[in-house]
Design a protein around this motif. Structure first.
Motif, mmCIF file in Angstrom:
data_model
loop_
_atom_site.group_PDB
_atom_site.id
_atom_site.type_symbol
_atom_site.label_atom_id
_atom_site.label_comp_id
_atom_site.label_asym_id
_atom_site.label_seq_id
_atom_site.Cartn_x
_atom_site.Cartn_y
_atom_site.Cartn_z
ATOM 1 N N ALA A 166 0.833 -1.209 0.000
ATOM 2 C CA ALA A 166 0.000 0.000 0.000
ATOM 3 C C ALA A 166 0.867 1.258 0.000
ATOM 4 C CB ALA A 166 -0.915 0.005 1.221
ATOM 5 N N GLY A 167 0.540 2.193 -0.876
ATOM 6 C CA GLY A 167 1.263 3.464 -0.933
ATOM 7 C C GLY A 167 0.757 4.389 0.155
ATOM 8 N N SER A 168 1.066 4.048 1.388
ATOM 9 C CA SER A 168 0.465 4.735 2.539
ATOM 10 C C SER A 168 1.122 6.076 2.852
ATOM 11 C CB SER A 168 0.520 3.828 3.769
ATOM 12 O OG SER A 168 1.838 3.365 3.989
ATOM 13 N N ARG A 169 2.307 6.322 2.287
ATOM 14 C CA ARG A 169 2.934 7.651 2.423
ATOM 15 C C ARG A 169 2.926 8.314 1.049
ATOM 16 N NH1 ARG A 169 8.751 7.533 4.423
ATOM 17 N NH2 ARG A 169 8.849 5.558 3.287
ATOM 18 N N LEU A 170 2.137 9.355 0.902
ATOM 19 C CA LEU A 170 2.098 10.105 -0.351
ATOM 20 C C LEU A 170 3.008 11.312 -0.210
ATOM 21 C CD1 LEU A 170 0.926 10.601 -3.175
ATOM 22 C CD2 LEU A 170 -0.913 11.904 -2.071
ATOM 23 N N LEU A 171 4.098 11.326 -0.977
ATOM 24 C CA LEU A 171 5.053 12.433 -0.939
ATOM 25 C C LEU A 171 4.768 13.362 -2.112
ATOM 26 C CD1 LEU A 171 6.338 10.349 0.973
ATOM 27 C CD2 LEU A 171 8.579 10.941 0.014
ATOM 28 N N ARG A 208 15.447 11.334 0.783
ATOM 29 C CA ARG A 208 15.701 11.282 2.225
ATOM 30 C C ARG A 208 14.456 10.817 2.970
ATOM 31 N NH1 ARG A 208 14.276 14.265 6.259
ATOM 32 N NH2 ARG A 208 13.396 15.901 4.923
ATOM 33 N N ILE A 209 13.309 11.397 2.645
ATOM 34 C CA ILE A 209 12.062 11.032 3.321
ATOM 35 C C ILE A 209 11.657 9.597 2.977
ATOM 36 C CG2 ILE A 209 9.595 11.564 3.520
ATOM 37 C CD1 ILE A 209 10.340 14.506 2.905
ATOM 38 N N ALA A 210 11.763 9.252 1.703
ATOM 39 C CA ALA A 210 11.360 7.911 1.273
ATOM 40 C C ALA A 210 12.147 6.833 2.011
ATOM 41 C CB ALA A 210 11.549 7.768 -0.231
ATOM 42 N N ASN A 211 13.457 7.041 2.162
ATOM 43 C CA ASN A 211 14.318 6.029 2.775
ATOM 44 C C ASN A 211 14.341 6.107 4.296
ATOM 45 O OD1 ASN A 211 15.002 5.042 0.270
ATOM 46 N ND2 ASN A 211 16.917 6.197 0.139
ATOM 47 N N ASP A 212 13.723 7.135 4.857
ATOM 48 C CA ASP A 212 13.683 7.286 6.311
ATOM 49 C C ASP A 212 12.554 6.417 6.875
ATOM 50 O OD1 ASP A 212 13.977 8.080 8.919
ATOM 51 O OD2 ASP A 212 12.978 10.014 8.658
ATOM 52 N N SER A 213 12.736 5.117 6.768
ATOM 53 C CA SER A 213 11.750 4.145 7.212
ATOM 54 C C SER A 213 12.464 2.828 7.458
ATOM 55 C CB SER A 213 10.663 3.954 6.143
ATOM 56 O OG SER A 213 9.828 2.856 6.448
ATOM 57 N N GLN A 265 5.374 6.213 10.108
ATOM 58 C CA GLN A 265 6.438 5.239 10.351
ATOM 59 C C GLN A 265 5.929 3.819 10.589
ATOM 60 O OE1 GLN A 265 9.848 5.496 10.287
ATOM 61 N NE2 GLN A 265 9.544 7.537 9.412
ATOM 62 N N GLU A 266 4.705 3.673 11.065
ATOM 63 C CA GLU A 266 4.179 2.357 11.438
ATOM 64 C C GLU A 266 3.163 1.875 10.407
ATOM 65 O OE1 GLU A 266 2.759 2.523 15.458
ATOM 66 O OE2 GLU A 266 4.571 3.530 16.177
ATOM 67 N N GLU A 267 3.211 0.599 10.105
ATOM 68 C CA GLU A 267 2.277 0.037 9.134
ATOM 69 C C GLU A 267 0.892 -0.076 9.752
ATOM 70 O OE1 GLU A 267 2.247 -3.453 5.815
ATOM 71 O OE2 GLU A 267 2.741 -4.068 7.871
ATOM 72 N N VAL A 268 -0.086 0.553 9.116
ATOM 73 C CA VAL A 268 -1.464 0.541 9.611
ATOM 74 C C VAL A 268 -2.246 -0.604 8.995
ATOM 75 C CG1 VAL A 268 -3.610 1.851 9.755
ATOM 76 C CG2 VAL A 268 -1.403 3.023 9.984
ATOM 77 N N PHE A 269 -2.049 -0.864 7.713
ATOM 78 C CA PHE A 269 -2.758 -1.903 6.971
ATOM 79 C C PHE A 269 -4.256 -1.597 6.930
ATOM 80 C CE2 PHE A 269 -2.967 -6.408 5.486
ATOM 81 C CZ PHE A 269 -1.834 -6.376 4.699
ATOM 82 N N GLY A 270 -4.542 -0.395 6.481
ATOM 83 C CA GLY A 270 -5.917 0.048 6.366
ATOM 84 C C GLY A 270 -5.988 1.277 5.477
ATOM 85 N N VAL A 272 1.480 15.933 7.371
ATOM 86 C CA VAL A 272 2.123 14.869 8.150
ATOM 87 C C VAL A 272 3.639 15.051 8.053
ATOM 88 C CG1 VAL A 272 2.485 12.371 8.332
ATOM 89 C CG2 VAL A 272 0.212 13.274 7.752
ATOM 90 N N THR A 273 4.322 14.860 9.137
ATOM 91 C CA THR A 273 5.775 14.811 9.115
ATOM 92 C C THR A 273 6.212 13.355 9.195
ATOM 93 O OG1 THR A 273 5.999 14.972 11.510
ATOM 94 C CG2 THR A 273 5.918 17.045 10.273
ATOM 95 N N ASN A 274 7.380 13.067 8.644
ATOM 96 C CA ASN A 274 7.796 11.675 8.552
ATOM 97 C C ASN A 274 8.172 11.061 9.894
ATOM 98 O OD1 ASN A 274 8.049 9.639 6.478
ATOM 99 N ND2 ASN A 274 10.208 9.524 7.057
ATOM 100 N N THR A 275 8.202 11.863 10.933
ATOM 101 C CA THR A 275 8.500 11.325 12.254
ATOM 102 C C THR A 275 7.245 10.875 12.996
ATOM 103 O OG1 THR A 275 8.379 13.557 13.214
ATOM 104 C CG2 THR A 275 10.555 12.767 12.507
ATOM 105 N N MET A 276 6.076 11.234 12.488
ATOM 106 C CA MET A 276 4.829 10.825 13.140
ATOM 107 C C MET A 276 4.650 9.315 13.039
ATOM 108 S SD MET A 276 2.098 13.755 11.938
ATOM 109 C CE MET A 276 2.308 15.480 12.358
ATOM 110 N N ARG A 277 3.976 8.750 14.016
ATOM 111 C CA ARG A 277 3.727 7.306 14.009
ATOM 112 C C ARG A 277 2.943 6.886 12.766
ATOM 113 N NH1 ARG A 277 0.944 5.220 19.303
ATOM 114 N NH2 ARG A 277 1.044 3.301 18.027
ATOM 115 N N ILE A 278 2.026 7.733 12.326
ATOM 116 C CA ILE A 278 1.195 7.407 11.168
ATOM 117 C C ILE A 278 2.035 7.287 9.898
ATOM 118 C CG2 ILE A 278 0.627 9.761 10.431
ATOM 119 C CD1 ILE A 278 -1.887 6.901 10.808
#
Length: 492
Positions: A286-291, A404-409, A383-388, A375-381
């Motif tokens: 899932a493309g859960s982070r839209l940059l 940088r943001i993409a690989n910061d995971s 960094q953590e997989e929601v699966f929803g 959203v900032t990339n440090t937020m739990r939403i």
């Protein structure tokens, strides 16, 4: 109510405990079937049946070509029964019938492809640096393989694991998720119809702590392949390591879907919606982070929100439904809890954010397509997989910032890049730490190409020609053709 028995040694059998698990239909929220609740005793019987079939039964006497022909026959049977299998799977996990049926039909291609590879496994002669010797390599199946699948796409994921194993000459024990076992049990009978000897394919159902652990630690099992959460994957890896068993792990993801200002915006919006809201976000890719590049944030999110609000939700058995329910109650509650986490962390709710109460959703476990902005990339939403069905929108300045943001995971399963600049596309593909990178598309998969992830997204690759070798041992053979042994105590 349908009661599904386990499939062991070519027969459907009750669990040793005579205990049964309720299977809930995610659309109605009601019990629709019962599944055998297996335990270590059932696991032992299944593994021993697979081990006997591997070493003693007719399976071990078949030629590579004969095994390939059985796999081809399975492909034919899958296409014949695709609709019935899809309806069973939708009852079990709530995925759309339109996608599930198409996916199961496509699954037949795995059986055709690896059926064709079964008799193409070739060793090699090795030119040596020593005179008087002939040397060659050959490949042999590892033995009994345990395949543990997730609840979001049981039959597709089973194919990713077992078909290459069968083509290699292994036997398998499948342990589907306790949340979605019915379609795998319904599917198992096709192996007997196709002509597979008893014990070659077995299905044991139950909870991970009772059945999964017993299978992974069984001394006759020689490889474990798992799809699921990274937490469970770590546990399985630790269990297998105690017995020095190789593992294949396809785990979670927090995939970045990256849109540059020069991208075709209409296509990218569709790609973003598909990337997160297909299957209600319940996919590892899932493309859960839209940059989004900063200059297009406002325009893009406006179109994105409009698209999300237009998604048709409802009965997953109906062809025109676009988004179905969450597959099980624990996952439903987990997704809702992450909405509150995102709010508490300061993310801006742009769409959704609540359980769906539309009449067409009935009493099912539905959640409105949800989009969070700022959203900032440090937020739990982030960094953590929601699966929803929750999308986090993050802005970036330029290529370096996007990378940088993409690989910061801690994950690295998939990524999308949307741009008209092909030079940029290649640069991004090279720099992103992910097993699959899609350029101007998303969620494209094939039996012909490897799939897997970097970092916490797993170990190894599934699919593609090379996968069959992960189920094979390499043996090297030396033959003395006339070399004289001059000193018994010196290595030849």
């Amino acid at each position: 109510m349908r009661r599904y028995q386990m499939y062991i040694n070519g027969q459907y059998v009750d669990p040793a405990s005579n205990r049964w698990m309720d299977s809930y239909n995610p659309y109605t929220g009601e019990v629709w079937a019962q599944i055998g609740e297996g335990n270590a005793e059932d696991a032992d019987v299944a593994v021993k049946a697979a081990a006997a079939a591997f070493s003693e039964g007719p399976w071990s006497q078949l030629t590579h070509t004969e095994r390939g022909a059985l796999l081809h026959r399975m492909g034919d049977l899958i296409i014949r029964d695709a609709r019935k299998l899809a309806e069973t799977e939708v009852n079990d996990n709530g995925k759309l019938i339109a996608e599930t049926e198409a996916m199961i039909r496509y699954t037949a291609q795995w059986y055709y492809y690896f059926g064709g590879l079964a008799d193409k496994i070739q060793g090699a002669t090795v030119p040596l640096d020593k005179k008087g010797y002939f040397n060659f390599t050959q490949y042999e199946p590892v033995g009994v393989v345990v395949a543990i699948t997730a609840w979001n796409s049981p039959l597709l994921l089973a194919a990713w694991k077992i078909v290459a194993a069968l083509a290699a000459g292994c036997t398998v024990v499948i342990k589907p998720s306790e949340h979605a076992s019915a379609s795998t049990l319904e599917f198992a009978k096709l192996f007997a119809e196709a002509g597979f000897p008893p014990g070659v394919v077995n299905v044991v159902t139950g909870f991970g702590a009772d059945v999964g652990s017993a299978l992974v630690e069984h001394p006759l099992v020689r490889k474990v392949s798992f799809t699921g959460s990274d937490a469970t994957g770590r546990h399985i890896n630790q269990q297998a390591a105690k017995h020095l068993k190789p593992v294949g792990l396809e785990l979670g993801g927090k995939s970045p879907n990256i849109v540059f200002a020069d991208a075709n915006m209409e296509d990218a919006v569709k790609g973003a919606l598909s990337g997160i809201f297909s299957a209600a976000g319940q996919t590892c890719i899932a493309g859960s982070r839209l940059l989004l590049q900063e200059s297009i944030y406002e325009e893009f999110t406006e179109k994105l929100v409009a698209g999300a609000k237009a998604i048709r939700m409802g009965n997953p058995q109906e062809k025109d439904t676009q988004m179905g329910p969450i597959a099980n109650r624990p996952q439903y509650e987990k997704v809702l809890s992450y909405i509150e986490v995102a709010k508490d962390d300061g993310a801006e709710l742009l769409a959704g954010g609540v359980a769906a109460t539309r009449p067409e959703c009935g009493n099912g476990w539905f959640i409105e397509p949800t989009i969070f902005g700022k959203v900032t990339n440090t937020m739990r939403i982030a960094q953590e997989e929601v699966f929803g069905p929750i999308l986090s929108v993050i802005t970036f300045k330029d290529e370096d910032d996007a990378v940088r943001i993409a690989n910061d995971s801690r994950f690295g399963l998939g990524a999308g890049v949307w741009t008209k600049d092909m030079g940029r596309a290649f640069r991004m593909a090279n720099r992103i730490q992910a097993g699959t990178v899609w350029i101007n598309t998303y969620r494209a998969l094939s039996f012909m190409v490897p799939f897997g992830g970097y970092k916490d997204s797993g170990i190894g690759r599934e699919n593609g020609m090379a996968q069959i070798y992960s189920y094979l041992e390499t043996k090297n053979v030396w033959i003395n053709t006339g070399a004289e042994t001059k000193n018994l105590f010196v290595m030849r």
